[in-house]
Structure formats: structure tokens, C-alpha cells
Scaffold this motif. Structure first.
Motif, PDB file in Angstrom:
ATOM      1  N   PHE A  36       0.866  -1.172   0.000  1.00  0.00           N
ATOM      2  CA  PHE A  36       0.000   0.000   0.000  1.00  0.00           C
ATOM      3  C   PHE A  36       0.903   1.221   0.000  1.00  0.00           C
ATOM      4  O   PHE A  36       1.525   1.553   1.013  1.00  0.00           O
ATOM      5  N   GLY A  37       0.962   1.909  -1.140  1.00  0.00           N
ATOM      6  CA  GLY A  37       1.870   3.042  -1.246  1.00  0.00           C
ATOM      7  C   GLY A  37       3.296   2.588  -0.976  1.00  0.00           C
ATOM      8  O   GLY A  37       3.781   1.614  -1.536  1.00  0.00           O
ATOM      9  N   GLN A  38       3.971   3.268  -0.082  1.00  0.00           N
ATOM     10  CA  GLN A  38       5.341   2.924   0.272  1.00  0.00           C
ATOM     11  C   GLN A  38       5.406   1.994   1.487  1.00  0.00           C
ATOM     12  O   GLN A  38       6.458   1.830   2.095  1.00  0.00           O
ATOM     13  N   ILE A  39       4.281   1.385   1.814  1.00  0.00           N
ATOM     14  CA  ILE A  39       4.203   0.508   2.977  1.00  0.00           C
ATOM     15  C   ILE A  39       3.992  -0.928   2.538  1.00  0.00           C
ATOM     16  O   ILE A  39       3.192  -1.205   1.638  1.00  0.00           O
ATOM     17  N   LYS A  40       4.693  -1.831   3.180  1.00  0.00           N
ATOM     18  CA  LYS A  40       4.429  -3.259   3.022  1.00  0.00           C
ATOM     19  C   LYS A  40       3.826  -3.756   4.327  1.00  0.00           C
ATOM     20  O   LYS A  40       4.392  -3.578   5.409  1.00  0.00           O
ATOM     21  N   SER A  67       6.754  -2.366   6.876  1.00  0.00           N
ATOM     22  CA  SER A  67       8.092  -1.994   6.440  1.00  0.00           C
ATOM     23  C   SER A  67       7.925  -1.097   5.226  1.00  0.00           C
ATOM     24  O   SER A  67       6.838  -0.982   4.659  1.00  0.00           O
ATOM     25  N   THR A  68       8.980  -0.424   4.841  1.00  0.00           N
ATOM     26  CA  THR A  68       8.904   0.475   3.683  1.00  0.00           C
ATOM     27  C   THR A  68       9.216  -0.286   2.409  1.00  0.00           C
ATOM     28  O   THR A  68       9.802  -1.367   2.427  1.00  0.00           O
ATOM     29  N   TYR A 285      11.728  -8.399   0.462  1.00  0.00           N
ATOM     30  CA  TYR A 285      11.324  -7.441  -0.560  1.00  0.00           C
ATOM     31  C   TYR A 285      11.404  -8.071  -1.941  1.00  0.00           C
ATOM     32  O   TYR A 285      12.444  -8.540  -2.371  1.00  0.00           O
ATOM     33  N   LEU A 286      10.268  -8.047  -2.614  1.00  0.00           N
ATOM     34  CA  LEU A 286      10.173  -8.582  -3.969  1.00  0.00           C
ATOM     35  C   LEU A 286       9.490  -7.553  -4.840  1.00  0.00           C
ATOM     36  O   LEU A 286       8.387  -7.099  -4.534  1.00  0.00           O
ATOM     37  N   GLY A 287      10.099  -7.176  -5.933  1.00  0.00           N
ATOM     38  CA  GLY A 287       9.465  -6.288  -6.879  1.00  0.00           C
ATOM     39  C   GLY A 287       9.233  -4.907  -6.309  1.00  0.00           C
ATOM     40  O   GLY A 287       9.814  -4.493  -5.338  1.00  0.00           O
TER      41      GLY A 287
END
Length: 293
Positions: A36-40, A67-68, A285-287
Motif C-alpha cells: 500500500f503506497g510505500q508501505i508493506k 516496512s517500507t 522485498y520482492l518487486g
């Protein structure tokens, strides 16, 4: 249904609703992360226990783990859709609703391995989400629950109560009652409840299934009448047909306070010291992804 199929289903559903090729749900090391936006968004589950028998777990409270994440390149057609569908003069309710729905869907998918325990899943809903939905509260998430093969009766909708929303209590009560009519259980969460004021009135009018307080907040108070006030609260919750819960218990003294003042349920680090807290794996982090307005 296999987890990958559920992820594909919810990604497809999100794409249709937002007219976008963006796929927010990811499977990472067997758990679900959502963008969501810059949030995981990930999930952490904390056991909720009987105060009298702490070894007995009646459900799990879901918390967001964030996480960002880097923002993906926006394709021109998606930019046009965003600009045409999300005018700048709108309130921020729609973004809150999106975030709330994505978060709860994430928790539901991650909860599936624990669903066989037949306990309740406690999910917090932002009051602005309740105010932003004009009718049929719980209908959208009811479809998510059904798709996962679960039932609304095992889902507890939690609303945090705070003074800025006091003038909106009638609308919030109506929204929570809509959830209840669809089979959900209802919970109110307070930092602290005074003996006087609107808090007790709200409990009386709504008769929630659960009422919770934060032990960490109580630890900061200097109030010699606190035990008496807590007994009054737990008695009221019992009379209205609910169960009282003391959360965020980190020390033995808070556990003793819960038992001595009549709380039915407890939750916190104190009870996990000799066990293992249910924490999903660290995000990988993926993609990358687009920013949702």
C-alpha cells in the motif's frame, strides 16, 4: 482453496475495483504481504488467554507489521485512471477504507493456518472506516471471509474509542451494529476508562462482546482508586453480556491486577516469556509497486 489461488483471486478483485494491473498481495516464505503506497503490510498474531487459566487460548489479536517499500513506475493508463477516479477534493476516507480492507484481508489470509484452533480472530477497524462506509458495514469483508472458508461469528471487530470521536458515537454505534447483524462479534478498546462520562454509556448502549484496556497505560497512572474503578468496569461489562480484557501485560503486577479486578481475558508479553509468540516471517522485498492515492 490453495493459498496461491486465494492470492490470485484477491489480486484480481483489487484490479477490477481500481481499474489497475497492480497486484498488492504477495506470498513470501509461506506468508502474505500486501503493498500500500510505500508501505508493506504483514501480520503479527498475539494469543488472547483466559485470565483464570492463562494456558488456555481463546483467540488471537492481529496486529499490523509494516516496512517500507520502493514505489513502482506508473504506466500512463494507470495514471489517467488515478487522476480521473480520485479527485483531490475528496476526503481521505477512501484511502483509509482501502488500507483497512487490505490490512484485514492480509490478516485473514495469514490466519488460515491457525483457523483449525476454532478460536476468534480479533481485527481492529479504524473509526474513520466505519464513518466512511454509509451502509452495509461488513459486507465487503464478509465476502473475504466466505472466500477463505471461514465464518463471521469467529471474527471480532475492534474499534478504538477516543474523545475526538465522541460526537460521532451514534454513527459509530450504528455501524458496529451493522457488523453485528452480519454475525461479527464486536469489541471496544480503551486506553483507560474513567468511572464517569460517556465511556460507560457507550458500553451500556452497545453491549459489546468484549471491552479491553491497556495495562501499559494503567501503569502510568497514579490513582489509588484504580482497582475499584476497574472492578466497576468489569462488572458493567459482565452485566451487559460481554467479557473484559486487559491487554499489553508485560509484568507480573499487571497480571495480578487483571485477576484481582475481575478481567476475563489477558494478553501480553508476560504470558509469552515461557512460550513462543506467533510472529510471521520478516518481509522479503520482492518487486515494486505503484502508490495508491
Amino acid at each position: 482453496m490453495p493459498l496461491q489461488n486465494l492470492v490470485d483471486y484477491f489480486n484480481g478483485r483489487f484490479g477490477q475495483e481500481h481499474r489497475s494491473s497492480f497486484r498488492p498481495f504477495l506470498i513470501e516464505e509461506g506468508s502474505i504481504s500486501t503493498l500500500f503506497g510505500q508501505i508493506k503490510i504483514g501480520s503479527v498474531f498475539s494469543p488472547i488467554r483466559l485470565a483464570a487459566k492463562p494456558a488456555e487460548i481463546i483467540g488471537h489479536a492481529a496486529k499490523i507489521k509494516v516496512s517500507t517499500h520502493e514505489v513502482q513506475y506508473l504506466y500512463s493508463d494507470e495514471i489517467e485512471n488515478i487522476l480521473s477516479n480520485r479527485p483531490h477534493h475528496e476526503t481521505d476516507f477512501e484511502s483509509i477504507i482501502d488500507f483497512d480492507r487490505l490490512s484485514r484481508t492480509t490478516h485473514m489470509l495469514n490466519y488460515l493456518p491457525l483457523a483449525h484452533l476454532q478460536g476468534s480472530l480479533f481485527l481492529e477497524v479504524d473509526p474513520r472506516h466505519i464513518l466512511g462506509i454509509k451502509q452495509d458495514h461488513g459486507a465487503y469483508f464478509g465476502e473475504v471471509i466466505e472466500q477463505c472458508g471461514l465464518e463471521t461469528k469467529n471474527i471480532v471487530i475492534i474499534m478504538a474509542v477516543s474523545s475526538p470521536y465522541a460526537r460521532h458515537y451514534p454513527e459509530l454505534i450504528a455501524g458496529l451494529n451493522n457488523y453485528r447483524q452480519r454475525g461479527y462479534q464486536i469489541a471496544l478498546k480503551f486506553d483507560y476508562v474513567a468511572q464517569e462520562g460517556q465511556s460507560f454509556d457507550l458500553i451500556t448502549k452497545l453491549s459489546p462482546n468484549y471491552v479491553s484496556l491497556s495495562a501499559r497505560h494503567l501503569d502510568q497512572l497514579r490513582d489509588s482508586t484504580l482497582p475499584e474503578k476497574l472492578r466497576t468496569l468489569t462488572a458493567l461489562v459482565s452485566v451487559t453480556g460481554g467479557q473484559s480484557q486487559l491487554q499489553q501485560i508485560d509484568e507480573k503486577k499487571s497480571a495480578s491486577l487483571a485477576r484481582n479486578t475481575g478481567f476475563n481475558l489477558v494478553q501480553g508479553r508476560y504470558y509469552e516469556q515461557n512460550g513462543t509468540q506467533l510472529v510471521l516471517p520478516e518481509p522479503v522485498y520482492l518487486g515494486s509497486h505503484i502508490n495508491i492515492p
